[in-house]
Design an enzyme around this catalytic site. Sequence first.
Site, PDB file in Angstrom:
ATOM      1  N   LYS A  25     -32.697  92.619  -8.202  1.00  0.00           N
ATOM      2  CA  LYS A  25     -32.325  93.090  -6.860  1.00  0.00           C
ATOM      3  C   LYS A  25     -30.825  92.894  -6.618  1.00  0.00           C
ATOM      4  CE  LYS A  25     -33.601  88.548  -5.067  1.00  0.00           C
ATOM      5  NZ  LYS A  25     -34.553  87.779  -4.240  1.00  0.00           N
ATOM      6  N   TYR A  40      -1.483  83.811   6.120  1.00  0.00           N
ATOM      7  CA  TYR A  40      -1.812  84.008   7.535  1.00  0.00           C
ATOM      8  C   TYR A  40      -2.052  82.677   8.236  1.00  0.00           C
ATOM      9  CZ  TYR A  40      -2.617  89.025   6.829  1.00  0.00           C
ATOM     10  OH  TYR A  40      -2.474  90.345   6.563  1.00  0.00           O
ATOM     11  N   MET A  57      -7.068  89.613   2.523  1.00  0.00           N
ATOM     12  CA  MET A  57      -7.989  90.664   2.086  1.00  0.00           C
ATOM     13  C   MET A  57      -7.826  90.988   0.601  1.00  0.00           C
ATOM     14  SD  MET A  57      -8.446  94.556   3.483  1.00  0.00           S
ATOM     15  CE  MET A  57      -8.882  94.071   5.145  1.00  0.00           C
TER      16      MET A  57
END
Length: 375
Positions: free
Chosen positions: A40, A261, A309
């Site tokens: 899965k 950040y 990111m």
Amino acid sequence: MQVNTGRAGAILRIDLQALRANYQILKTQLGSAACGAAVKADAYGLGAAEAAPALYLEGCRHFFVAHLEEGIVLRPLLPADAMIIVMHGSPVGCEADLLANGLTPVLNSLQQIAAWNALATDKQTRLPAFVQFDTGMARMGLSPAEVDVLRAEPQRFAAIDVQYVMSHLVSAEDQVNPVNREQLEKFRALRALFPAAKATLANSSGIFLGKDFHFDLARPGAALYGVTPVAGQANPMRAVAHLQGRIIQTRDIPADTGVGYGSTWRSSRPSRIATVAVGYADGWLRSLSNRGAVQIAGHDVAMVGNVSMDTITLDVTGLPDDILAEGALVDLLSDQLTVDRVASAARTIGYEILTSLGHRYARVYSGSEPISKTV
Ligand SMILES: *Cc1c(COP(=O)(O)O)cnc(C)c1O
């Protein structure tokens, strides 16, 4: 598609030889019980299209997916003698799609049983299925009250060929947890409803709880992909996923300079920072901010600052220049940097690290061959 590792910001190498070796370790542990595989979530993020055929070559014939759609995608990749079991069963009204694609449902509710029985009756045949009992997870499967209904009204499954009864363990990785035995006893009692059916209870960790938990078939996932099956013990499984990210820049910063950040890390001395092209969009979880560790040419290196990111930043102060060149590769997952170690730094489980692995990585598979060459 040709994978271009030269221009890739990060390379995910998936060692199907290690996957196959892990399957054999579990098979040996199981003795006479059969070993299936949970594939899965795209084989826990590693690629079901590659992993499932490799496992087939090792003798695996039971493949577990969660969603119907996963089963439909997997079916053409495996020979007809591979059973593909859809653990969520059929979405309401999609029973014919299971049948048309040669998929076997896990029936989890009276409604699913009714729909599968109706389809079988309509086709004037008996249709195969797994039936799941809830023995403690309170997530999926028939409750004790629903089992009583079936006991009183066996015509509800008259057209269903119940091949396996199934349940799922709550805390199998914790070997001393009494819930394991409690679930085992409940499962044994519930089996009486389908005396002719085989049984499957164990996930990866359940295999290591011993013979009582093996029944006829096990359904390991995580351990196949290298996650440790027993909490607090040495991991017998081989690493399958190896991840390297590329250094795209380095810079020298003075003391008391913020990195990333929010400047959540500040240099306490003049420092050298390397930026690597892997970020939370690639599944390198933001919870690893200021906690993760990677390796450059065998040196342990701390991740500093928040995960971005597309990038992470490393404190590489004092490391030799030649291993920090732009374009050099940094190890993020390796035999030393295990999925479990990364998971613990990220305050999660290895399963989440694997299933989060991103789709921007250049993926390179080794250690298996197409089924058609051997069958
Ligand atoms: C995911 C899953 C498995 C496999 O579990 P692992 O812990 O990864 O071995 C087995 N059975 C069910 C019902 C599952 O949901």
